[in-house]
Design a protein around this motif. Structure first.
Motif, PDB file in Angstrom:
ATOM      1  N   PHE A 105       0.786  -1.189   0.002  1.00 39.25           N
ATOM      2  CA  PHE A 105       0.059  -0.022  -0.126  1.00 39.25           C
ATOM      3  C   PHE A 105       1.009   1.188  -0.086  1.00 39.25           C
ATOM      4  O   PHE A 105       0.309   2.619  -0.155  1.00 39.25           O
ATOM      5  N   VAL A 106       2.345   1.151   0.106  1.00 38.93           N
ATOM      6  CA  VAL A 106       3.224   2.344   0.271  1.00 38.93           C
ATOM      7  C   VAL A 106       3.046   2.998  -1.140  1.00 38.93           C
ATOM      8  O   VAL A 106       3.100   2.136  -2.298  1.00 38.93           O
ATOM      9  N   GLY A 107       2.856   4.242  -1.078  1.00 42.81           N
ATOM     10  CA  GLY A 107       2.686   4.782  -2.569  1.00 42.81           C
ATOM     11  C   GLY A 107       1.333   5.494  -2.898  1.00 42.81           C
ATOM     12  O   GLY A 107       1.025   6.230  -3.879  1.00 42.81           O
ATOM     13  N   HIS A 108       0.192   4.505  -2.426  1.00 46.19           N
ATOM     14  CA  HIS A 108      -0.981   4.830  -2.935  1.00 46.19           C
ATOM     15  C   HIS A 108      -1.537   5.844  -1.859  1.00 46.19           C
ATOM     16  O   HIS A 108      -1.093   6.207  -0.801  1.00 46.19           O
ATOM     17  N   THR A 109      -2.780   6.653  -2.358  1.00 43.52           N
ATOM     18  CA  THR A 109      -3.421   7.688  -1.833  1.00 43.52           C
ATOM     19  C   THR A 109      -4.609   7.030  -0.776  1.00 43.52           C
ATOM     20  O   THR A 109      -5.260   6.293  -1.549  1.00 43.52           O
ATOM     21  N   SER A 110      -4.819   7.693   0.249  1.00 42.33           N
ATOM     22  CA  SER A 110      -5.660   7.331   1.169  1.00 42.33           C
ATOM     23  C   SER A 110      -7.278   7.788   0.873  1.00 42.33           C
ATOM     24  O   SER A 110      -7.220   8.945   0.464  1.00 42.33           O
ATOM     25  N   PRO A 111      -8.178   6.821   0.791  1.00 41.71           N
ATOM     26  CA  PRO A 111      -9.528   7.551   0.552  1.00 41.71           C
ATOM     27  C   PRO A 111     -10.121   8.376   1.509  1.00 41.71           C
ATOM     28  O   PRO A 111     -10.797   9.498   1.308  1.00 41.71           O
ATOM     29  N   VAL A 112      -9.348   8.525   2.872  1.00 39.78           N
ATOM     30  CA  VAL A 112      -9.695   9.344   3.850  1.00 39.78           C
ATOM     31  C   VAL A 112      -8.454  10.319   4.331  1.00 39.78           C
ATOM     32  O   VAL A 112      -7.535   9.606   4.349  1.00 39.78           O
ATOM     33  N   ILE A 113      -8.827  11.707   4.297  1.00 42.76           N
ATOM     34  CA  ILE A 113      -7.770  12.395   4.662  1.00 42.76           C
ATOM     35  C   ILE A 113      -8.098  13.200   5.689  1.00 42.76           C
ATOM     36  O   ILE A 113      -8.981  13.956   5.875  1.00 42.76           O
ATOM     37  N   PHE A 114      -7.009  13.325   6.638  1.00 37.48           N
ATOM     38  CA  PHE A 114      -6.936  14.446   7.645  1.00 37.48           C
ATOM     39  C   PHE A 114      -6.123  15.083   7.902  1.00 37.48           C
ATOM     40  O   PHE A 114      -4.889  14.977   7.527  1.00 37.48           O
ATOM     41  N   SER A 115      -6.360  16.595   8.001  1.00 38.75           N
ATOM     42  CA  SER A 115      -4.967  17.669   8.233  1.00 38.75           C
ATOM     43  C   SER A 115      -4.464  17.485   9.440  1.00 38.75           C
ATOM     44  O   SER A 115      -5.128  17.690  10.486  1.00 38.75           O
ATOM     45  N   ALA A 116      -3.062  17.456   9.326  1.00 37.88           N
ATOM     46  CA  ALA A 116      -2.356  17.200  10.846  1.00 37.88           C
ATOM     47  C   ALA A 116      -2.276  18.553  11.304  1.00 37.88           C
ATOM     48  O   ALA A 116      -2.550  18.632  12.755  1.00 37.88           O
ATOM     49  N   ALA A 117      -2.331  19.508  10.559  1.00 40.19           N
ATOM     50  CA  ALA A 117      -2.317  20.928  11.190  1.00 40.19           C
ATOM     51  C   ALA A 117      -3.534  21.269  12.118  1.00 40.19           C
ATOM     52  O   ALA A 117      -3.488  22.008  12.815  1.00 40.19           O
ATOM     53  N   GLN A 118      -4.680  20.712  11.456  1.00 38.55           N
ATOM     54  CA  GLN A 118      -5.893  21.278  12.146  1.00 38.55           C
ATOM     55  C   GLN A 118      -6.634  20.070  12.998  1.00 38.55           C
ATOM     56  O   GLN A 118      -7.598  20.507  13.719  1.00 38.55           O
ATOM     57  N   ALA A 119      -5.789  18.926  13.236  1.00 37.84           N
ATOM     58  CA  ALA A 119      -6.285  18.157  14.029  1.00 37.84           C
ATOM     59  C   ALA A 119      -6.025  18.340  15.320  1.00 37.84           C
ATOM     60  O   ALA A 119      -5.047  18.862  15.818  1.00 37.84           O
ATOM     61  N   PRO A 120      -6.985  18.610  16.315  1.00 34.79           N
ATOM     62  CA  PRO A 120      -7.005  18.830  17.730  1.00 34.79           C
ATOM     63  C   PRO A 120      -6.175  18.060  18.398  1.00 34.79           C
ATOM     64  O   PRO A 120      -5.465  18.019  19.466  1.00 34.79           O
ATOM     65  N   GLY A 121      -6.208  16.763  18.029  1.00 33.01           N
ATOM     66  CA  GLY A 121      -5.280  15.592  19.009  1.00 33.01           C
ATOM     67  C   GLY A 121      -5.846  14.236  18.257  1.00 33.01           C
ATOM     68  O   GLY A 121      -5.843  14.033  17.085  1.00 33.01           O
ATOM     69  N   VAL A 122      -5.990  13.186  19.006  1.00 37.46           N
ATOM     70  CA  VAL A 122      -6.152  11.973  18.663  1.00 37.46           C
ATOM     71  C   VAL A 122      -7.643  11.834  18.148  1.00 37.46           C
ATOM     72  O   VAL A 122      -8.737  12.326  18.770  1.00 37.46           O
ATOM     73  N   VAL A 123      -7.913  11.457  16.962  1.00 35.99           N
ATOM     74  CA  VAL A 123      -9.347  11.613  16.412  1.00 35.99           C
ATOM     75  C   VAL A 123      -9.772  10.000  16.031  1.00 35.99           C
ATOM     76  O   VAL A 123      -8.950   9.098  15.571  1.00 35.99           O
ATOM     77  N   GLU A 124     -11.088   9.631  16.853  1.00 38.40           N
ATOM     78  CA  GLU A 124     -11.487   8.478  16.695  1.00 38.40           C
ATOM     79  C   GLU A 124     -12.465   8.250  15.578  1.00 38.40           C
ATOM     80  O   GLU A 124     -13.534   9.215  15.440  1.00 38.40           O
ATOM     81  N   ARG A 125     -12.371   7.192  14.687  1.00 38.82           N
ATOM     82  CA  ARG A 125     -13.479   7.021  13.635  1.00 38.82           C
ATOM     83  C   ARG A 125     -13.719   5.506  13.447  1.00 38.82           C
ATOM     84  O   ARG A 125     -12.835   4.841  13.301  1.00 38.82           O
ATOM     85  N   ILE A 126     -15.148   5.222  13.641  1.00 35.61           N
ATOM     86  CA  ILE A 126     -15.825   3.920  13.205  1.00 35.61           C
ATOM     87  C   ILE A 126     -15.738   3.744  11.827  1.00 35.61           C
ATOM     88  O   ILE A 126     -16.531   4.463  11.031  1.00 35.61           O
TER      89      ILE A 126
END
Length: 612
Positions: A105-126
Motif C-alpha cells: 500500500f506504500v505510495g497509494h493515496t488514502s480515500p480518507v484524509i485528515f489535516s495534521a495541522a488542524q487536528a486537535p489531537g487523537v481522532v477516533e473514527r468507526i
C-alpha cells in the motif's frame, strides 16, 4: 395469650419483609457492580491502547523530523505484532501513504484524509459495524512538532462488542441497574412503614420526649389505629396529660412561694454589714449587696456584670501571687487580705470565697464575703508592740532593782550615801513599775467601760502646784528648762483630782522624755468664761503629720528611730484623752517635726455630774 401472638405476628411480618427486600437489593447491587466493573475494564484497555499509540506517534514524528524514512517503515511494520492492531499506516500532508504494515500500500493515496495541522489531537473514527455490533475502530493521530506538521498516523484496531442483546442493553443502562437497589429499599421502607405505622408514630413522640423531658410531655398525642398497642399508648397519653395538669399547678405554687423566699433572702443579704457577692464560672459578678459595694468604694451599679478582680485593691504583701493562687484553686474555699494602701491604718479588707456546687456536683458559681478588719489588725499590731514594750518596761526596772538588792546584800562595807543611793534607785524603779501597772489597769478599765470618776470640789491652783513640784525633778535631772505660767486666780472644779493629775503628769512626762537636754517645756494655764485650758508646750522631737491622727490610739508608738530608743508603753496619751473626755472636755495636739509639740487639755468650769 392474644397480646403475645399479636407481637409475634408483627415480628414475623417485619422479618419477612426485611429479608425479601434485602435479598432483592443485594442481587441488584451485584448485577450493577458487575456491569460497572466490565465497563471500567474496557475503559482501562482502551486507555492503555491510546497510550501505546501516542508513544508510537512520538517516535515516528522524531524519525520524520530526522528524515529517517526507512526507520519509519520498520516502526510501522513492527505494529503488526500487536494483536489488537489490524493495520497501521503513515500518511503525508497530501494523503499519500508513506509507510504501511502491508508494504504493497506504500505510495497509494488514502480515500480518507485528515489535516495534521488542524487536528486537535487523537481522532477516533468507526469505519463500519456488523449487525452484532462488532467491527474495527480507527484512530488518526497527528504527526507534528511546534514548527511543522508531517502527516497523520492511521491505526485500525479490532474492538469486540457484546453479542447478547440483553447484556448490551444492561451495559447501556448501567446507571439504572445501580438505581434499582435504591428503589427497592424505598419500596420496602414504605411497606415496612405501613406494617409498623403505630410503632412509628409512638417512636417519633418518644424521641421528641427524650430531647427535653418533661417539657415535651404536653406534646404527646393519641394514635388513630386499632390494636392492643394503640390502646395501651392512648391510655398512657391520657394519664400523662392528667399528671401534667397537676404538675403545672404545683409549679405555679412553687414559683409564687419561691419568689417570696427569694425576695426575703435578698432583703436579708442587703441588711448584712458584711459584703456578700456571687460570681459565675468566669468570676463575673451576678449579685452583690450594698455593703460589698461600700467596702470597695464603688456604686453597686458599677459592679453588676463586671469581673470581680478588677475592683479589688491591688496592694499588700505578695498580693499578686496570693490573688492568682486564690483564683486558680476555684474548687477550694480561700481567704485573702487586701490592703487599701501600704499603710495598715488606711484599711484592710478580708476577702473569703466559698464554691457553690450544683446538684450534679459541678462548681458553677462562688460566694464571696468581704469584711473590714482594719480595727482588728490595728489591735493585733498595737498588741504586739505593747508586748515588746511591756517586756522592756518590766525587764529594765526589775534588772535595776535586782542589781541594787544584790549589792546591798553582798557588800557589808558600803557607806551610808551609797546605801541611800541604792535604796532610792530601788524605790524609783518600783514606782516606775507601779505607774506602768496603774496605766495598764486603767486601760483595761477603759476597754471594759468601767473607768469611773470620783469627783470632788478641787482647788485647781493647788492641784497644778502639786503636779509642777512632782514633775520638776525630772526636768532638772535631764537639764530641761521648765516653767509654769499660772493666772493669779483659778476656779474650783468638780473633778476627779487623782485622774486629772495623772493625765497632766502624762503630758508633762512625754514632754520630758521627748525633749533633748537644753530644751524647754512650758505649762500654760488660761481661764475663759466656761472652760479652763491647760497647755503643755515643748521644743522636742515633734510628731510627723501622718502620725498625728494616731497619737491617742492605745499602744501607739512612733516609727521615728529616736522615739523607739526611748522607753514607753503607748498608753499614757490614750488614758489622758479618756479621762478628759469623761470630764466633758477634750484633748488636742498640734506638732511640727523637729520643732516640738503642743498638747491642749480643755476642761469645762461648770461640769455635768452625769459624766461619770
Amino acid at each position: 395469650m392474644s397480646r403475645r401472638s399479636s407481637s409475634l405476628k408483627l415480628s414475623r411480618r417485619l422479618l419477612s419483609n426485611y429479608l425479601l427486600f434485602g435479598l432483592l437489593s443485594i442481587v441488584a447491587v451485584a448485577v450493577g457492580m458487575g456491569l460497572l466493573a466490565n465497563a471500567v475494564s474496557q475503559s482501562a484497555e482502551e486507555q492503555s491502547l491510546l497510550t501505546r499509540l501516542t508513544h508510537v506517534a512520538s517516535e515516528i514524528t522524531r524519525l520524520l523530523k530526522d528524515q529517517q524514512q526507512e526507520d519509519v517503515q520498520q516502526v510501522v511494520a513492527g505494529m503488526d505484532a500487536d494483536p489488537d492492531v489490524l493495520f497501521c499506516a503513515v500518511l503525508d500532508a497530501e494523503g499519500v501513504i508513506r509507510a504501511h504494515t502491508s508494504a504493497g500500500f506504500v505510495g497509494h493515496t488514502s480515500p480518507v484524509i485528515f489535516s495534521a495541522a488542524q487536528a486537535p489531537g487523537v481522532v477516533e473514527r468507526i469505519s463500519y459495524l456488523h449487525e452484532d455490533g462488532s467491527g474495527p475502530r480507527e484512530y488518526w493521530i497527528p504527526l507534528r512538532t511546534d514548527q511543522k506538521a508531517y502527516g497523520m498516523l492511521q491505526v485500525a484496531v479490532a474492538v469486540q462488542r457484546p453479542t447478547t442483546g440483553l447484556v448490551r442493553l444492561l451495559q447501556q443502562n448501567a446507571g439504572m441497574a445501580l438505581a434499582v437497589p435504591v428503589l427497592l429499599l424505598l419500596v420496602g421502607g414504605t411497606r415496612l412503614r405501613r406494617v409498623v405505622g403505630t410503632s412509628t408514630v409512638v417512636g417519633q413522640q418518644l424521641s421528641t420526649l427524650a430531647e427535653d423531658f418533661p417539657k415535651n410531655l404536653t406534646m404527646l398525642r393519641p394514635v388513630n389505629e386499632t390494636g392492643p398497642e394503640s390502646t395501651g399508648w392512648n391510655r398512657l397519653v391520657a394519664h400523662a396529660a392528667s399528671a401534667e395538669r397537676f404538675s403545672s399547678l404545683e409549679t405555679r405554687l412553687s414559683e409564687v412561694l419561691g419568689g417570696f423566699r427569694e425576695e426575703r433572702y435578698e432583703q436579708i443579704l442587703q441588711a448584712l454589714t458584711d459584703g456578700v457577692a456571687v460570681t459565675g464560672e468566669t468570676d463575673r459578678i451576678t449579685f452583690a449587696n450594698e455593703a460589698f459595694a461600700r467596702l470597695l468604694h464603688r456604686p453597686l451599679s458599677d459592679l453588676m456584670g463586671e469581673m470581680l478582680p478588677e475592683f479589688l485593691p491591688q496592694r499588700g504583701p505578695d498580693h499578686a501571687d496570693r490573688m492568682q493562687r486564690l483564683l486558680a484553686e476555684s474548687a477550694r474555699p480561700g481567704i485573702l487580705e487586701l490592703w487599701r494602701t501600704e499603710d495598715l491604718a488606711d484599711g484592710i479588707l478580708r476577702l473569703s470565697r466559698f464554691p457553690l456546687r450544683s446538684r450534679d456536683g459541678e462548681i458553677r458559681s462562688h460566694l464571696w464575703s468581704l469584711r473590714d478588719v482594719t480595727q482588728q489588725k490595728l489591735v493585733e499590731y498595737t498588741r504586739d508592740q505593747f508586748v515588746d514594750t511591756a517586756t522592756h518596761e518590766l525587764r529594765t526596772p526589775l534588772s535595776t532593782i535586782k542589781a541594787c538588792a544584790e549589792a546591798l546584800e553582798l557588800f557589808d562595807d558600803i557607806d551610808l550615801e551609797t546605801q541611800k543611793h541604792y535604796v532610792n534607785t530601788i524605790n524609783n524603779e518600783a514606782t516606775r513599775l507601779g505607774r506602768f501597772v496603774d496605766e495598764f489597769l486603767n486601760i483595761s478599765r477603759m476597754e471594759a467601760g468601767s473607768l469611773a470618776l470620783n469627783r470632788h470640789r478641787t482647788q485647781l491652783e493647788r492641784l497644778l502646784n502639786e503636779v509642777v513640784e512632782k514633775a520638776r525633778p525630772g526636768f532638772d535631772l535631764n537639764q530641761i528648762s521648765f516653767t509654769a505660767a499660772l493666772p493669779p486666780k483659778l476656779p474650783e472644779l468638780m473633778i476627779d483630782k487623782d485622774k486629772i493629775a495623772a493625765a497632766l503628769m502624762n503630758l508633762l512626762g512625754n514632754a520630758e522624755k521627748y525633749t533633748p537636754s537644753g530644751g524647754e517645756v512650758r505649762l500654760l494655764v488660761e481661764v475663759h468664761d466656761h472652760e479652763v485650758r491647760l497647755r503643755v508646750e515643748d521644743t522636742g522631737l515633734g510628731i510627723a503629720p501622718d502620725e498625728l491622727p494616731r497619737v491617742f490610739n492605745k499602744f501607739f508608738r512612733s516609727e521615728d528611730e529616736r522615739v523607739r530608743q526611748i522607753t514607753g508603753t503607748g498608753l499614757g496619751l490614750s488614758f489622758s484623752q479618756e479621762v478628759v473626755r469623761l470630764h466633758g472636755g477634750n484633748l488636742t495636739v498640734s506638732s511640727e517635726l523637729d520643732h516640738g509639740s503642743r498638747f491642749t487639755m480643755t476642761l469645762p468650769t461648770h461640769q455635768d455630774r452625769g459624766h461619770v
